[in-house]
Design a protein around this motif. Structure first.
Motif, PDB file in Angstrom:
ATOM      1  N   SER A  44     -15.666 -27.632  26.772  1.00  9.80           N
ATOM      2  CA  SER A  44     -15.267 -28.434  25.879  1.00  9.80           C
ATOM      3  C   SER A  44     -16.419 -28.332  24.972  1.00  9.80           C
ATOM      4  O   SER A  44     -17.684 -28.346  25.146  1.00  9.80           O
ATOM      5  N   ASN A  46     -17.590 -30.381  21.182  1.00 10.39           N
ATOM      6  CA  ASN A  46     -17.777 -31.348  20.265  1.00 10.39           C
ATOM      7  C   ASN A  46     -18.789 -31.159  19.113  1.00 10.39           C
ATOM      8  O   ASN A  46     -19.987 -31.256  19.483  1.00 10.39           O
ATOM      9  N   VAL A  48     -18.804 -33.053  16.295  1.00  6.24           N
ATOM     10  CA  VAL A  48     -18.809 -34.141  15.367  1.00  6.24           C
ATOM     11  C   VAL A  48     -20.017 -35.132  16.018  1.00  6.24           C
ATOM     12  O   VAL A  48     -19.785 -35.626  16.922  1.00  6.24           O
ATOM     13  N   ALA A  51     -19.635 -38.615  18.016  1.00  6.00           N
ATOM     14  CA  ALA A  51     -18.132 -38.991  18.267  1.00  6.00           C
ATOM     15  C   ALA A  51     -18.272 -39.390  19.774  1.00  6.00           C
ATOM     16  O   ALA A  51     -17.448 -40.306  20.367  1.00  6.00           O
ATOM     17  N   THR A  52     -18.827 -38.662  20.721  1.00  6.84           N
ATOM     18  CA  THR A  52     -19.089 -38.953  22.155  1.00  6.84           C
ATOM     19  C   THR A  52     -19.432 -40.339  22.196  1.00  6.84           C
ATOM     20  O   THR A  52     -18.962 -41.084  23.180  1.00  6.84           O
ATOM     21  N   GLU A  55     -17.126 -42.906  21.437  1.00  5.50           N
ATOM     22  CA  GLU A  55     -15.937 -42.990  22.340  1.00  5.50           C
ATOM     23  C   GLU A  55     -16.493 -43.705  23.653  1.00  5.50           C
ATOM     24  O   GLU A  55     -15.789 -44.606  24.189  1.00  5.50           O
ATOM     25  N   GLU A 109     -26.947 -26.081  24.781  1.00  2.00           N
ATOM     26  CA  GLU A 109     -25.455 -26.249  24.634  1.00  2.00           C
ATOM     27  C   GLU A 109     -24.604 -25.146  24.310  1.00  2.00           C
ATOM     28  O   GLU A 109     -23.520 -25.054  24.571  1.00  2.00           O
ATOM     29  N   ALA A 119     -20.026 -29.323  28.971  1.00  2.00           N
ATOM     30  CA  ALA A 119     -19.405 -29.805  27.777  1.00  2.00           C
ATOM     31  C   ALA A 119     -20.511 -29.486  26.763  1.00  2.00           C
ATOM     32  O   ALA A 119     -21.658 -30.132  26.911  1.00  2.00           O
ATOM     33  N   ASP A 121     -22.040 -30.169  23.275  1.00  2.00           N
ATOM     34  CA  ASP A 121     -21.769 -31.567  22.517  1.00  2.00           C
ATOM     35  C   ASP A 121     -23.013 -31.867  21.700  1.00  2.00           C
ATOM     36  O   ASP A 121     -24.149 -31.781  22.077  1.00  2.00           O
ATOM     37  N   ASP A 123     -24.142 -34.441  20.289  1.00  2.00           N
ATOM     38  CA  ASP A 123     -24.490 -35.709  20.517  1.00  2.00           C
ATOM     39  C   ASP A 123     -25.506 -35.406  21.784  1.00  2.00           C
ATOM     40  O   ASP A 123     -26.777 -35.930  21.788  1.00  2.00           O
TER      41      ASP A 123
END
Length: 178
Positions: A44, A46, A48, A51-52, A55, A109, A119, A121, A123
């Motif tokens: 996955s 991400n 943005v 965002a995580t 969430e 990452e 993942a 991410d 973040d």
């Protein structure tokens, strides 16, 4: 009296101790971040920022708070030592130290995304950089308190050796199930 240019046996031993513990920390970091999952097991991405984290903050699902805490705090904590070691190794500006931490984090990452072993991410990169910054500030505080470079090296060696059982436990004893 030994010259300031020729390292003493003690200085060499301290430096070896620091590098040895750093190597075990780095091996644990690789194990945790890249080798704890089978290739192709999870992918996955991400890109943005926040965002995580947002969430996690807005979710009311059972168990999310525990996962969120482990993810956020874990990403910060695991990169604090990298900030400390990068500061000690580089003896340069904050920018180069943070660039080192950010580069390592971004590389992890990217590798996770390419090989589908976690993942990817943005973040995580942000949180890892926060951890690196905390480590860098801790090293600067230590340096400001001690001041003399050889004593800072001694303190780093002592702290590294004190952390050795923890890193060995994480690396050799704990079986990561993610």
């Amino acid at each position: 009296m030994p010259s300031s240019r020729t390292p003493t046996k003690r200085a060499k031993a301290e430096t070896v101790a620091i590098f040895a513990v750093f190597a075990i920390y780095a091996a644990f970091l690789l194990k945790l971040l890249l080798f704890s999952r089978a290739p192709g097991s999870e992918r996955s991405i991400n890109l943005v920022p926040f965002a995580t984290i947002a969430e996690y903050a807005s979710s009311h699902a059972p168990g999310t708070a525990r996962v969120a805490f482990a993810n956020v705090v874990g990403n910060i904590l695991i990169f604090i030592p990298l900030g400390v070691y990068a500061s000690w190794l580089r003896h340069r500006s904050a920018w180069t130290t943070m660039l080192t931490v950010a580069s390592v984090s971004a590389a992890v990452e990217i590798i996770q995304g390419v090989f589908a072993v976690g993942a990817s991410d943005i973040d995580d990169v942000i949180l890892n950089c926060v951890g690196g910054l905390i480590g860098m500030l801790a090293f600067w505080l230590l340096s400001a308190i001690i001041r003399e470079r050889s004593r800072v090296r001694t303190a780093m060696a002592v702290l590294s050796l004190l952390s050795l059982p923890v890193w060995c436990y994480f690396f050799f004893v704990i079986r990561l199930r993610m």
